[in-house]
Design an enzyme around this catalytic site. Structure first.
Site, mmCIF file in Angstrom:
data_model
loop_
_atom_site.group_PDB
_atom_site.id
_atom_site.type_symbol
_atom_site.label_atom_id
_atom_site.label_comp_id
_atom_site.label_asym_id
_atom_site.label_seq_id
_atom_site.Cartn_x
_atom_site.Cartn_y
_atom_site.Cartn_z
ATOM 1 N N GLU A 42 0.859 -1.175 0.000
ATOM 2 C CA GLU A 42 0.000 0.000 0.000
ATOM 3 C C GLU A 42 0.900 1.232 0.000
ATOM 4 O OE1 GLU A 42 -2.816 0.399 3.225
ATOM 5 O OE2 GLU A 42 -3.571 2.286 2.367
ATOM 6 N N ARG A 295 5.474 -13.133 9.117
ATOM 7 C CA ARG A 295 6.152 -11.879 8.819
ATOM 8 C C ARG A 295 7.500 -11.817 9.528
ATOM 9 N NH1 ARG A 295 4.067 -6.684 9.584
ATOM 10 N NH2 ARG A 295 2.276 -7.363 8.407
ATOM 11 N N LYS A 305 4.268 0.951 9.521
ATOM 12 C CA LYS A 305 4.423 2.200 8.778
ATOM 13 C C LYS A 305 3.826 3.376 9.534
ATOM 14 C CE LYS A 305 3.026 0.107 4.906
ATOM 15 N NZ LYS A 305 2.534 -0.045 3.527
HETATM 16 P P1 ATP Z 1 1.850 -1.735 7.858
HETATM 17 O O1 ATP Z 1 0.898 -2.514 8.701
HETATM 18 O O2 ATP Z 1 3.069 -1.269 8.561
HETATM 19 O O3 ATP Z 1 1.197 -0.659 7.049
HETATM 20 P P2 ATP Z 1 1.535 -3.623 5.824
HETATM 21 O O4 ATP Z 1 1.710 -5.046 6.096
HETATM 22 O O5 ATP Z 1 0.134 -3.124 5.771
HETATM 23 O O6 ATP Z 1 2.404 -2.792 6.832
HETATM 24 P P3 ATP Z 1 1.755 -3.461 3.015
HETATM 25 O O7 ATP Z 1 2.187 -2.300 2.203
HETATM 26 O O8 ATP Z 1 0.322 -3.806 2.963
HETATM 27 O O9 ATP Z 1 2.241 -3.185 4.504
HETATM 28 O O10 ATP Z 1 2.634 -4.728 2.699
HETATM 29 C C1 ATP Z 1 2.901 -5.170 1.392
HETATM 30 C C2 ATP Z 1 3.261 -6.618 1.443
HETATM 31 O O11 ATP Z 1 4.390 -6.819 2.266
HETATM 32 C C3 ATP Z 1 2.128 -7.444 2.017
HETATM 33 O O12 ATP Z 1 1.990 -8.602 1.221
HETATM 34 C C4 ATP Z 1 2.603 -7.768 3.398
HETATM 35 O O13 ATP Z 1 2.102 -9.017 3.805
HETATM 36 C C5 ATP Z 1 4.121 -7.777 3.247
HETATM 37 N N1 ATP Z 1 4.760 -7.413 4.503
HETATM 38 C C6 ATP Z 1 4.570 -6.303 5.225
HETATM 39 N N2 ATP Z 1 5.290 -6.323 6.361
HETATM 40 C C7 ATP Z 1 5.978 -7.490 6.357
HETATM 41 C C8 ATP Z 1 6.900 -8.111 7.249
HETATM 42 N N3 ATP Z 1 7.258 -7.530 8.396
HETATM 43 N N4 ATP Z 1 7.397 -9.323 6.907
HETATM 44 C C9 ATP Z 1 7.053 -9.902 5.756
HETATM 45 N N5 ATP Z 1 6.194 -9.380 4.868
HETATM 46 C C10 ATP Z 1 5.644 -8.184 5.157
HETATM 47 MG MG MG Z 2 -1.376 -3.698 4.497
#
Ligand code: ATP
Ligand code: MG
Length: 602
Positions: A42, A295, A305
């Site tokens: 995102e 994760r 984020k």
């Molecule tokens: P946040 O909750 O901090 O906004 P997010 O998981 O919503 O993080 P996204 O931009 O939606 O962030 O993540 C993009 C991709 O990266 C998704 O498929 C998510 O599962 C993966 N991802 C995010 N954080 C991690 C992590 N710590 N380890 C592995 N994969 C991750």
């Molecule tokens: Mg997300």
């Protein structure tokens, strides 16, 4: 959770469980043997080291199975997203996979609204851009109409609060909305009027008609569309209704022909909804399948984020690319090579169980890579002037130094030596601790690539601080010379004072003082665990003259001190700024731990 300190690299590891699934699907010709993955961030922040794990997995699978991987902005939430983030994400992904999996990165032609991508290396000079979920808003809207026509979605007038209350909780069943049994005609009419902008935010939603009694809360008539009168970074003012993540994600995967939709474990409970939507629509093509993995969690930092954005907005760091941040742009600026981050992700592995990884593993990977690739240089961070009383005043000797003992092809260079040099303040002790093998009054030490010197006089200022040392050099003891094979226990680095380049050097430590800054048992904010000593700036460092032309983005090992990377933003011509990427592991750090050498590593 206890951090796992001991992770052994395993070069011949069997396929991880997701690759096993992919291998079976290829074998059985599911999806015609094709493999299409996607990385769907995102654009509401910069990518961090956790995302790197997902990038390595998704692009790595495409690479290993002759597939492609789409970079897709998962941009269904207009108020939090921005093109700044789109641009940084695109640059970070390309940087991380450059030379490793860039051949499987699929983009789309600029302006092409369909889900068909082209590989970057087949672009033929056309302008390419990442995929956007928001490009599919028209199709997703059509799919919503189709669900309504099939009697599987309805417009609900419950307020957001009532929708939550009616949903119940895992141990309390939900209640059906009073609007659940509207006619198809009324639903179609209301949904079209939602799109036309007739209702304010929050007045109505479109919901899937599934099962309010389901034990899975995500199946209790989840919201598919909400009204949000807000401009979107990619679609402008075209829409005032936006699909929810769960509705947009599976359909975006389907439209792009994704075969394996890989995400983190928290989406496991969403998988029944993912499948329900695709099945309810009775779609003509093969359906994507979702697979979940654990994760990445890293000790001594945060990765949400939302929290990283707070650090940026409140000025706790200089920006998303602050070298202390766990972001890819911060790590790049600090000097972490992409290959080291990929090696780290590989060592961490892919599994279904969450754990917390120690920063030491990441630093290990960074050192391994930099040790192989970095040229060695000499630099003095906290200079102490040394005058060699018996060395001719106007003499300058070009001494030969090895550029990289790990890489003979890197060759040798010449380092000027003269009567006045700088050594590290920490390499002299008036009253030495036990086992101190550096310079002491009356003691001897070897200057790297040069002579053995002996300290004959210590000069101090009025405050009693040491300001200068007078030494004599054993002119027969030159390194590699044939005249003397005399040995002393210590060897220290130095730079010739009249030839030295002045530079600023920034030393970094952990951003937080506790392993899990999220876990604040006493209700304290995560920012109360920020490490006030995470940055030390040294403004009067002296480096060997070859570094005057060090270009932004270059990295070196400063002998005995660590790996240093030219800051691409703050460096000026002739006045470089270096970021310490990582320290060396060395034996003398145990004897004496001056502050400039960073914290002790477990
Ligand atoms: P946040 O909750 O901090 O906004 P997010 O998981 O919503 O993080 P996204 O931009 O939606 O962030 O993540 C993009 C991709 O990266 C998704 O498929 C998510 O599962 C993966 N991802 C995010 N954080 C991690 C992590 N710590 N380890 C592995 N994969 C991750
Ligand atoms: Mg997300």
């Amino acid at each position: 959770m206890e951090p796992s300190h001991h992770i052994e690299p395993d070069a011949e590891a069997p396929l991880d469980f997701i690759r096993q699934i992919v291998a079976e699907d290829v074998q059985s010709q599911k999806h015609g043997g094709r493999v299409i993955t996607r990385f769907p961030p995102e654009p509401n922040g910069y990518l961090h080291i956790g995302h790197a794990k997902s990038i390595c997995l998704n692009f790595g699978i495409a690479r290993d199975f002759n597939g492609v991987c789409n970079l897709r902005m998962d941009d269904t939430n207009p108020t939090k997203e921005d093109v700044e983030y789109v641009d940084s994400i695109t640059a970070d992904v390309q940087w991380l996979i450059q030379g490793w999996a860039d051949q499987v990165l699929a983009f789309k032609r600029a302006g092409d609204p369909t889900g068909t991508g082209v590989l970057l290396n087949q672009a033929d000079g056309q302008k390419l851009e990442p995929f956007y979920a928001s490009d599919y808003f028209p199709q997703i809207y059509e799919f919503a109409l189709e669900l309504i026509r099939k009697g599987r979605a309805y417009v609900c007038d419950l307020s957001p609060e009532d929708t939550d209350a009616y949903r119940g909780s895992p141990d309390r069943p939900g209640r059906e909305s009073p609007f659940r049994n509207r006619s198809i005609e009324e639903n179609l009419d209301l949904f079209q009027r939602m799109k036309a902008g007739e209702f304010p935010d929050g007045a109505r939603t479109l919901r899937a008609k599934i099962e309010m009694g389901s034990p899975n809360i995500w199946l209790r008539d989840p919201v598919l569309y909400r009204i949000r009168h807000a401009d979107h970074h990619h679609t402008g003012s075209q829409w005032c209704i936006y699909p929810m993540y769960d509705f947009a994600h599976c359909l975006s995967d389907y439209l792009e022909g994704v075969t394996h939709s890989i995400c983190t474990l928290e989406f496991e409970v969403h998988r029944p909804l993912y499948d329900w939507i695709l099945e309810a629509l009775e779609l003509p093509r093969a359906l994507p399948h979702q697979h979940e993995f654990a994760r990445l969690n890293l000790a001594y930092t945060v990765m949400s984020k939302r929290k990283l954005l707070q650090l940026v907005n409140e000025g706790r760091v200089v920006g998303w690319n602050d070298p202390r941040m766990p972001t890819l742009s911060g790590m790049r600026r600090r000097g972490y090579p992409a290959a080291a981050i990929r090696a780290f992700c590989e060592k961490v592995g892919v599994a279904k169980r969450e754990n917390i990884i120690d920063m030491a593993l990441l630093e290990f990977c960074v050192r391994e890579e930099l040790n192989r690739t970095s040229r060695r240089m000499m630099g003095v961070l906290k200079p102490l002037k040394v005058i060699l009383l018996n060395y001719p005043e106007d003499q300058v000797e070009p001494l030969e130094a090895v550029n990289n003992p790990e890489d003979p092809a890197a060759g040798i260079r010449q380092v000027p030596f003269s009567r006045e040099i700088f050594i590290e303040q920490d390499d002299f002790r008036e009253i030495p601790p036990p086992k101190y093998f550096r310079l002491t009054p009356g003691g001897e030490v070897r200057l790297r690539y040069a002579y053995i010197i002996k300290c004959v006089e210590v000069i101090k200022n009025a405050q009693g601080e040491v300001t200068e040392l007078h030494c004599t050099a054993d002119l027969d003891s030159k390194s590699g010379g044939a005249t003397s094979n005399r040995k002393v226990k210590g060897t220290i680095h130095w730079v010739s004072a009249p030839h030295a380049v002045r530079a600023e050097v920034r030393l970094y430590d952990r951003l937080f003082t506790v392993e899990q800054p999220d876990a604040d048992a006493e209700g304290r904010d995560f920012k109360s665990f920020l490490n006030p000593q995470s940055l030390e700036t040294l403004r009067d460092c002296r480096l060997e003259p070859a570094l005057e032309k060090a270009a932004p983005g270059e990295g070196y090992q400063f002998e005995r001190l660590g790996y240093f990377h030219v800051d691409p933003i703050d460096s000026q011509p002739g006045r470089p700024v270096f970021n310490r990427t990582v320290t060396l592991r060395d034996s003398w750090a145990k004897i004496d731990q001056p502050s400039s050498r960073g914290p002790s590593r477990r």
